[in-house]
Design a protein around this motif. Sequence first.
Motif, PDB file in Angstrom:
ATOM      1  N   GLY A 143       0.784  -1.228   0.000  1.00 29.33           N
ATOM      2  CA  GLY A 143       0.000   0.000   0.000  1.00 29.33           C
ATOM      3  C   GLY A 143       0.811   1.269   0.000  1.00 29.33           C
ATOM      4  O   GLY A 143       0.259   2.358   0.151  1.00 29.33           O
ATOM      5  N   ARG A 144       2.129   1.164  -0.182  1.00 29.12           N
ATOM      6  CA  ARG A 144       3.003   2.336  -0.122  1.00 29.12           C
ATOM      7  C   ARG A 144       3.576   2.680  -1.496  1.00 29.12           C
ATOM      8  O   ARG A 144       3.593   1.855  -2.410  1.00 29.12           O
ATOM      9  N   TYR A 228       5.259  14.376   7.269  1.00 33.88           N
ATOM     10  CA  TYR A 228       3.833  14.665   7.118  1.00 33.88           C
ATOM     11  C   TYR A 228       3.100  13.564   6.359  1.00 33.88           C
ATOM     12  O   TYR A 228       1.966  13.751   5.925  1.00 33.88           O
ATOM     13  N   LYS A 229       3.746  12.404   6.216  1.00 33.04           N
ATOM     14  CA  LYS A 229       3.137  11.308   5.460  1.00 33.04           C
ATOM     15  C   LYS A 229       2.944  10.056   6.310  1.00 33.04           C
ATOM     16  O   LYS A 229       2.802   8.962   5.787  1.00 33.04           O
ATOM     17  N   ALA A 230       2.909  10.231   7.611  1.00 32.92           N
ATOM     18  CA  ALA A 230       2.760   9.075   8.500  1.00 32.92           C
ATOM     19  C   ALA A 230       1.309   8.712   8.759  1.00 32.92           C
ATOM     20  O   ALA A 230       1.021   7.814   9.544  1.00 32.92           O
ATOM     21  N   HIS A 231       0.372   9.385   8.101  1.00 34.06           N
ATOM     22  CA  HIS A 231      -1.049   9.244   8.430  1.00 34.06           C
ATOM     23  C   HIS A 231      -1.711   8.011   7.825  1.00 34.06           C
ATOM     24  O   HIS A 231      -2.721   7.541   8.322  1.00 34.06           O
ATOM     25  N   GLY A 232      -1.197   7.491   6.709  1.00 34.19           N
ATOM     26  CA  GLY A 232      -1.754   6.282   6.121  1.00 34.19           C
ATOM     27  C   GLY A 232      -2.978   6.473   5.250  1.00 34.19           C
ATOM     28  O   GLY A 232      -3.597   5.490   4.824  1.00 34.19           O
ATOM     29  N   ASP A 233      -3.371   7.704   4.967  1.00 36.29           N
ATOM     30  CA  ASP A 233      -4.510   7.965   4.084  1.00 36.29           C
ATOM     31  C   ASP A 233      -3.981   7.979   2.647  1.00 36.29           C
ATOM     32  O   ASP A 233      -3.343   8.936   2.211  1.00 36.29           O
ATOM     33  N   ALA A 234      -4.270   6.910   1.880  1.00 38.42           N
ATOM     34  CA  ALA A 234      -3.688   6.740   0.556  1.00 38.42           C
ATOM     35  C   ALA A 234      -4.078   7.860  -0.396  1.00 38.42           C
ATOM     36  O   ALA A 234      -3.266   8.300  -1.221  1.00 38.42           O
ATOM     37  N   GLN A 235      -5.311   8.345  -0.305  1.00 37.68           N
ATOM     38  CA  GLN A 235      -5.738   9.399  -1.230  1.00 37.68           C
ATOM     39  C   GLN A 235      -5.059  10.728  -0.903  1.00 37.68           C
ATOM     40  O   GLN A 235      -4.667  11.482  -1.801  1.00 37.68           O
ATOM     41  N   GLN A 240      -0.456  14.652  -1.956  1.00 38.21           N
ATOM     42  CA  GLN A 240       0.833  15.212  -1.550  1.00 38.21           C
ATOM     43  C   GLN A 240       1.899  14.982  -2.625  1.00 38.21           C
ATOM     44  O   GLN A 240       2.711  15.860  -2.906  1.00 38.21           O
ATOM     45  N   GLU A 241       1.896  13.793  -3.211  1.00 34.49           N
ATOM     46  CA  GLU A 241       2.885  13.489  -4.246  1.00 34.49           C
ATOM     47  C   GLU A 241       2.681  14.365  -5.478  1.00 34.49           C
ATOM     48  O   GLU A 241       3.646  14.809  -6.104  1.00 34.49           O
ATOM     49  N   LEU A 267     -11.925  16.076   0.429  1.00 36.10           N
ATOM     50  CA  LEU A 267     -10.470  16.158   0.332  1.00 36.10           C
ATOM     51  C   LEU A 267      -9.924  17.201   1.300  1.00 36.10           C
ATOM     52  O   LEU A 267      -8.944  16.960   2.001  1.00 36.10           O
ATOM     53  N   SER A 268     -10.561  18.369   1.362  1.00 35.63           N
ATOM     54  CA  SER A 268     -10.085  19.427   2.258  1.00 35.63           C
ATOM     55  C   SER A 268     -10.084  18.959   3.707  1.00 35.63           C
ATOM     56  O   SER A 268      -9.111  19.175   4.447  1.00 35.63           O
ATOM     57  N   ARG A 269     -11.159  18.297   4.108  1.00 33.06           N
ATOM     58  CA  ARG A 269     -11.269  17.838   5.500  1.00 33.06           C
ATOM     59  C   ARG A 269     -10.235  16.755   5.793  1.00 33.06           C
ATOM     60  O   ARG A 269      -9.522  16.816   6.804  1.00 33.06           O
ATOM     61  N   ARG A 270     -10.140  15.759   4.919  1.00 33.72           N
ATOM     62  CA  ARG A 270      -9.223  14.648   5.162  1.00 33.72           C
ATOM     63  C   ARG A 270      -7.763  15.094   5.090  1.00 33.72           C
ATOM     64  O   ARG A 270      -6.913  14.613   5.851  1.00 33.72           O
ATOM     65  N   PHE A 271      -7.460  16.012   4.191  1.00 33.41           N
ATOM     66  CA  PHE A 271      -6.089  16.498   4.076  1.00 33.41           C
ATOM     67  C   PHE A 271      -5.672  17.208   5.362  1.00 33.41           C
ATOM     68  O   PHE A 271      -4.596  16.941   5.914  1.00 33.41           O
TER      69      PHE A 271
END
Length: 343
Positions: A143-144, A228-235, A240-241, A267-271
């Motif tokens: 998943g990474r 800032y990428k330790a959250h695990g939310d793939a979307q 970010q990428e 997206l705004s909320r989850r980001f």
Amino acid sequence: MKRQIHDMNAGTLDGPVRAAIVLPDRPWAGSVLLVRDLLQAAGTLATRSDDIAASALFDVRLVARSRSPVISFGGLPLAPDLTLKRTGDFRVVVVPAQFAPAVETTEDDAAYGEWLRQQHARGALLMSFGGALLLAKSGLLDGRAATGLLSERAIIQRRFPTIRYQPSRRIVAAPDIVTVCGIGPTVDACAHLIERFFGMPRARRFLRHTSTEALPADNRLALWSAPYKAHGDAQVLAVQEVLERELDPVPSLAALAQHVGLSERSLSRRFADAVGFNVRQYVANLRLEHADHLLVSTRLPLAHVARECGYSSASALSRAFAKMRGKAPRRHRLDHAAWHQRR
């Protein structure tokens, strides 16, 4: 097992950082020895001392399944310091490249995979220098996003379809796992490791002695964004990428949302929940980090730096930089040059 997190604040370290380099079947000796030499020399390069033991930043050990020498693909024997069953915990574990590794998971792969999972669960930072296939076999890349050798792309895409394998990228960095495409960017990745544990000044001194060029800007952004990428939310990770690659111009929120199949509101909320910044703030920080890097690593005119980072003008860059860094870009460049000369 829930992963523990080591405190990487340099002020909490009470001695050299314990680091392991694993020796799987037919490793690239160049990969193993270069990483070991760079990490062992990091302290002397940072302090201008020739006493390796007294100035050591890393305690580097070679680890294998047994004490018998591991023969590299070129025939060079590599003598292990420790075996998998008698290692203790490490703060850094390096996985080197292998020559023509088996497609299927061998007994050797399974043993290293289990050990890597244990070290990761206990908080070790894993770093692959072309060893992504072994990490993939361990399940730690599921998943990474990851990078590695181009020759292993077909195997990884077929056997591990959830891994976003991107061998065109030199470095893919997350807080717990860093993958490097091969031997080429080894110095950059070691500098990143020194910065994480001991701070930017020592990393810069290290680069002065080991590299003919500054860390490429795209690598620098990837490494800056890793915490800032330790959250695990793939979307959110996918967004970010995209933002790291496309600062000029930045895609609209609508385009980003469509790219990952979310509404703009979702997206705004989850980001914000995952990263700690909203999208606009994250872009502002990316631009500033990119500008900072270009200011101190190049002689580009301010207007050129502004364009590269997506600012509308040199004055727009100056206002943003002064607001967030407390000084004008030109002053920052001069201060860095003066600091560099003193060293």
